[in-house]
Design a protein around this motif. Structure first.
Motif, PDB file in Angstrom:
ATOM      1  N   TYR A 179      30.053  53.529  40.673  1.00  0.00           N
ATOM      2  CA  TYR A 179      30.531  54.297  41.820  1.00  0.00           C
ATOM      3  C   TYR A 179      31.779  55.119  41.499  1.00  0.00           C
ATOM      4  O   TYR A 179      32.336  55.763  42.375  1.00  0.00           O
ATOM      5  CB  TYR A 179      30.800  53.364  43.001  1.00  0.00           C
ATOM      6  CG  TYR A 179      29.547  52.989  43.756  1.00  0.00           C
ATOM      7  CD1 TYR A 179      29.152  53.698  44.874  1.00  0.00           C
ATOM      8  CD2 TYR A 179      28.745  51.931  43.335  1.00  0.00           C
ATOM      9  CE1 TYR A 179      27.997  53.363  45.569  1.00  0.00           C
ATOM     10  CE2 TYR A 179      27.594  51.582  44.020  1.00  0.00           C
ATOM     11  CZ  TYR A 179      27.226  52.304  45.137  1.00  0.00           C
ATOM     12  OH  TYR A 179      26.084  51.980  45.818  1.00  0.00           O
ATOM     13  N   GLY A 180      32.210  55.085  40.258  1.00  0.00           N
ATOM     14  CA  GLY A 180      33.337  55.909  39.839  1.00  0.00           C
ATOM     15  C   GLY A 180      34.712  55.312  40.078  1.00  0.00           C
ATOM     16  O   GLY A 180      35.719  55.995  39.934  1.00  0.00           O
ATOM     17  N   ALA A 235      32.237  51.621  51.386  1.00  0.00           N
ATOM     18  CA  ALA A 235      31.373  50.698  52.130  1.00  0.00           C
ATOM     19  C   ALA A 235      30.024  50.518  51.439  1.00  0.00           C
ATOM     20  O   ALA A 235      29.501  49.408  51.363  1.00  0.00           O
ATOM     21  CB  ALA A 235      31.176  51.189  53.562  1.00  0.00           C
ATOM     22  N   GLU A 236      29.486  51.605  50.907  1.00  0.00           N
ATOM     23  CA  GLU A 236      28.203  51.545  50.191  1.00  0.00           C
ATOM     24  C   GLU A 236      28.328  50.666  48.942  1.00  0.00           C
ATOM     25  O   GLU A 236      27.479  49.814  48.670  1.00  0.00           O
ATOM     26  CB  GLU A 236      27.786  52.963  49.814  1.00  0.00           C
ATOM     27  CG  GLU A 236      26.467  53.071  49.091  1.00  0.00           C
ATOM     28  CD  GLU A 236      26.170  54.509  48.675  1.00  0.00           C
ATOM     29  OE1 GLU A 236      25.385  54.660  47.723  1.00  0.00           O
ATOM     30  OE2 GLU A 236      26.709  55.460  49.280  1.00  0.00           O
ATOM     31  N   MET A 237      29.410  50.864  48.186  1.00  0.00           N
ATOM     32  CA  MET A 237      29.628  50.077  46.970  1.00  0.00           C
ATOM     33  C   MET A 237      29.800  48.594  47.303  1.00  0.00           C
ATOM     34  O   MET A 237      29.173  47.731  46.687  1.00  0.00           O
ATOM     35  CB  MET A 237      30.861  50.575  46.217  1.00  0.00           C
ATOM     36  CG  MET A 237      31.166  49.765  44.960  1.00  0.00           C
ATOM     37  SD  MET A 237      32.699  50.266  44.155  1.00  0.00           S
ATOM     38  CE  MET A 237      33.936  49.575  45.256  1.00  0.00           C
ATOM     39  N   VAL A 256      26.382  35.367  51.832  1.00  0.00           N
ATOM     40  CA  VAL A 256      27.480  34.862  51.007  1.00  0.00           C
ATOM     41  C   VAL A 256      28.801  35.489  51.416  1.00  0.00           C
ATOM     42  O   VAL A 256      29.796  34.813  51.585  1.00  0.00           O
ATOM     43  CB  VAL A 256      27.182  35.105  49.507  1.00  0.00           C
ATOM     44  CG1 VAL A 256      28.349  34.693  48.635  1.00  0.00           C
ATOM     45  CG2 VAL A 256      25.912  34.354  49.098  1.00  0.00           C
ATOM     46  N   TRP A 257      28.821  36.792  51.552  1.00  0.00           N
ATOM     47  CA  TRP A 257      30.037  37.515  51.950  1.00  0.00           C
ATOM     48  C   TRP A 257      29.860  37.959  53.394  1.00  0.00           C
ATOM     49  O   TRP A 257      28.787  38.402  53.781  1.00  0.00           O
ATOM     50  CB  TRP A 257      30.275  38.724  51.054  1.00  0.00           C
ATOM     51  CG  TRP A 257      30.307  38.396  49.596  1.00  0.00           C
ATOM     52  CD1 TRP A 257      29.398  38.772  48.657  1.00  0.00           C
ATOM     53  CD2 TRP A 257      31.289  37.621  48.895  1.00  0.00           C
ATOM     54  NE1 TRP A 257      29.758  38.294  47.418  1.00  0.00           N
ATOM     55  CE2 TRP A 257      30.912  37.580  47.545  1.00  0.00           C
ATOM     56  CE3 TRP A 257      32.455  36.952  49.285  1.00  0.00           C
ATOM     57  CZ2 TRP A 257      31.652  36.913  46.576  1.00  0.00           C
ATOM     58  CZ3 TRP A 257      33.190  36.294  48.314  1.00  0.00           C
ATOM     59  CH2 TRP A 257      32.792  36.275  46.988  1.00  0.00           C
ATOM     60  N   HIS A 258      30.920  37.865  54.175  1.00  0.00           N
ATOM     61  CA  HIS A 258      30.788  38.142  55.605  1.00  0.00           C
ATOM     62  C   HIS A 258      31.484  39.418  56.066  1.00  0.00           C
ATOM     63  O   HIS A 258      31.161  39.940  57.118  1.00  0.00           O
ATOM     64  CB  HIS A 258      31.304  36.949  56.413  1.00  0.00           C
ATOM     65  CG  HIS A 258      30.504  35.721  56.155  1.00  0.00           C
ATOM     66  ND1 HIS A 258      29.340  35.444  56.818  1.00  0.00           N
ATOM     67  CD2 HIS A 258      30.664  34.726  55.246  1.00  0.00           C
ATOM     68  CE1 HIS A 258      28.826  34.323  56.369  1.00  0.00           C
ATOM     69  NE2 HIS A 258      29.609  33.867  55.407  1.00  0.00           N
ATOM     70  N   ASN A 259      32.445  39.919  55.326  1.00  0.00           N
ATOM     71  CA  ASN A 259      33.149  41.133  55.722  1.00  0.00           C
ATOM     72  C   ASN A 259      34.081  41.570  54.602  1.00  0.00           C
ATOM     73  O   ASN A 259      34.142  40.926  53.563  1.00  0.00           O
ATOM     74  CB  ASN A 259      33.940  40.922  57.014  1.00  0.00           C
ATOM     75  CG  ASN A 259      34.815  39.690  56.970  1.00  0.00           C
ATOM     76  OD1 ASN A 259      35.370  39.360  55.940  1.00  0.00           O
ATOM     77  ND2 ASN A 259      34.950  38.998  58.083  1.00  0.00           N
ATOM     78  N   TYR A 260      34.809  42.632  54.861  1.00  0.00           N
ATOM     79  CA  TYR A 260      35.825  43.059  53.901  1.00  0.00           C
ATOM     80  C   TYR A 260      36.916  43.823  54.633  1.00  0.00           C
ATOM     81  O   TYR A 260      36.709  44.315  55.744  1.00  0.00           O
ATOM     82  CB  TYR A 260      35.237  43.910  52.769  1.00  0.00           C
ATOM     83  CG  TYR A 260      34.816  45.307  53.173  1.00  0.00           C
ATOM     84  CD1 TYR A 260      35.707  46.373  53.092  1.00  0.00           C
ATOM     85  CD2 TYR A 260      33.530  45.559  53.621  1.00  0.00           C
ATOM     86  CE1 TYR A 260      35.336  47.654  53.460  1.00  0.00           C
ATOM     87  CE2 TYR A 260      33.145  46.835  53.978  1.00  0.00           C
ATOM     88  CZ  TYR A 260      34.049  47.872  53.904  1.00  0.00           C
ATOM     89  OH  TYR A 260      33.678  49.135  54.260  1.00  0.00           O
ATOM     90  N   TRP A 261      38.068  43.876  54.008  1.00  0.00           N
ATOM     91  CA  TRP A 261      39.191  44.673  54.478  1.00  0.00           C
ATOM     92  C   TRP A 261      39.596  45.587  53.337  1.00  0.00           C
ATOM     93  O   TRP A 261      39.562  45.191  52.186  1.00  0.00           O
ATOM     94  CB  TRP A 261      40.400  43.799  54.837  1.00  0.00           C
ATOM     95  CG  TRP A 261      40.166  42.876  55.969  1.00  0.00           C
ATOM     96  CD1 TRP A 261      40.335  43.152  57.308  1.00  0.00           C
ATOM     97  CD2 TRP A 261      39.731  41.517  55.908  1.00  0.00           C
ATOM     98  NE1 TRP A 261      40.017  42.049  58.063  1.00  0.00           N
ATOM     99  CE2 TRP A 261      39.645  41.030  57.227  1.00  0.00           C
ATOM    100  CE3 TRP A 261      39.386  40.668  54.861  1.00  0.00           C
ATOM    101  CZ2 TRP A 261      39.248  39.739  57.517  1.00  0.00           C
ATOM    102  CZ3 TRP A 261      38.993  39.391  55.158  1.00  0.00           C
ATOM    103  CH2 TRP A 261      38.931  38.937  56.467  1.00  0.00           C
ATOM    104  N   ASP A 262      39.977  46.789  53.688  1.00  0.00           N
ATOM    105  CA  ASP A 262      40.460  47.682  52.648  1.00  0.00           C
ATOM    106  C   ASP A 262      41.746  48.341  53.123  1.00  0.00           C
ATOM    107  O   ASP A 262      42.039  48.386  54.318  1.00  0.00           O
ATOM    108  CB  ASP A 262      39.404  48.727  52.281  1.00  0.00           C
ATOM    109  CG  ASP A 262      39.126  49.701  53.406  1.00  0.00           C
ATOM    110  OD1 ASP A 262      39.800  50.742  53.459  1.00  0.00           O
ATOM    111  OD2 ASP A 262      38.227  49.416  54.226  1.00  0.00           O
ATOM    112  N   SER A 263      42.498  48.806  52.174  1.00  0.00           N
ATOM    113  CA  SER A 263      43.711  49.568  52.487  1.00  0.00           C
ATOM    114  C   SER A 263      43.966  50.555  51.362  1.00  0.00           C
ATOM    115  O   SER A 263      43.569  50.331  50.222  1.00  0.00           O
ATOM    116  CB  SER A 263      44.921  48.645  52.681  1.00  0.00           C
ATOM    117  OG  SER A 263      45.172  47.903  51.520  1.00  0.00           O
ATOM    118  N   GLN A 264      44.604  51.631  51.721  1.00  0.00           N
ATOM    119  CA  GLN A 264      44.964  52.646  50.739  1.00  0.00           C
ATOM    120  C   GLN A 264      46.420  52.422  50.366  1.00  0.00           C
ATOM    121  O   GLN A 264      47.303  52.441  51.223  1.00  0.00           O
ATOM    122  CB  GLN A 264      44.780  54.044  51.323  1.00  0.00           C
ATOM    123  CG  GLN A 264      45.091  55.138  50.343  1.00  0.00           C
ATOM    124  CD  GLN A 264      44.838  56.511  50.934  1.00  0.00           C
ATOM    125  OE1 GLN A 264      44.624  56.666  52.132  1.00  0.00           O
ATOM    126  NE2 GLN A 264      44.859  57.517  50.097  1.00  0.00           N
TER     127      GLN A 264
END
Length: 134
Positions: free
Chosen positions: A8-9, A37-39, A62-70
């Motif tokens: 995904y680069g 989100a796709e990755m 197995v995984w239920h969610n994620y959080w991201d931040s810049q």
């Protein structure tokens, strides 16, 4: 995870994969926010299939969610690198992060300049607000 990030680069800077959560810091490609989100969906899907096969079960989430931040500040970037490298120690899995096979601490120590390792290790992580009480 690292293979998919590359596809995904994304350029991984730090990662830690534990039994119930993971962290990573990466440099995104130009379209990174659109494809994040796709990755992550693909990482979750493929790792769930792999783990379920190991455990002899099918269809378990197995995984239920994620959080991201810049990350936009240099100090925050260095503190988060340290936090992710040290996450296995934080959770009591090892006494030294380099002992944990599924994180980047050993890789970072071997592939970064001693000045960079010293810089990152000097940052405090106590003010980082990350959901990590698993």
């Amino acid at each position: 995870m690292l293979d998919l990030m590359e596809q995904y680069g994304w350029r991984p800077q730090a990662w830690a994969a534990l039994s119930n959560h993971y962290h990573f810091v990466g440099l995104s490609p130009k379209d990174g926010t659109q494809r994040l989100a796709e990755m992550l969906s693909q990482i979750h899907r493929e790792s769930a299939i792999f783990v379920n096969k190991l455990d002899g079960v099918a269809g378990r989430k197995v995984w239920h969610n994620y959080w991201d931040s810049q990350i936009t500040y240099t100090a925050s970037y260095f503190a988060r690198l340290k936090y992710v490298h040290e996450n296995p120690v934080h959770h009591g899995l090892v006494s030294h992060a380099e002992q944990y096979d599924w994180c980047s601490a050993r890789w970072f120590s071997k592939n970064s300049s001693s000045a960079m390792v010293k810089t990152v290790s000097s940052y405090k992580t106590d003010r980082i607000s990350i959901a990590d009480d698993f």
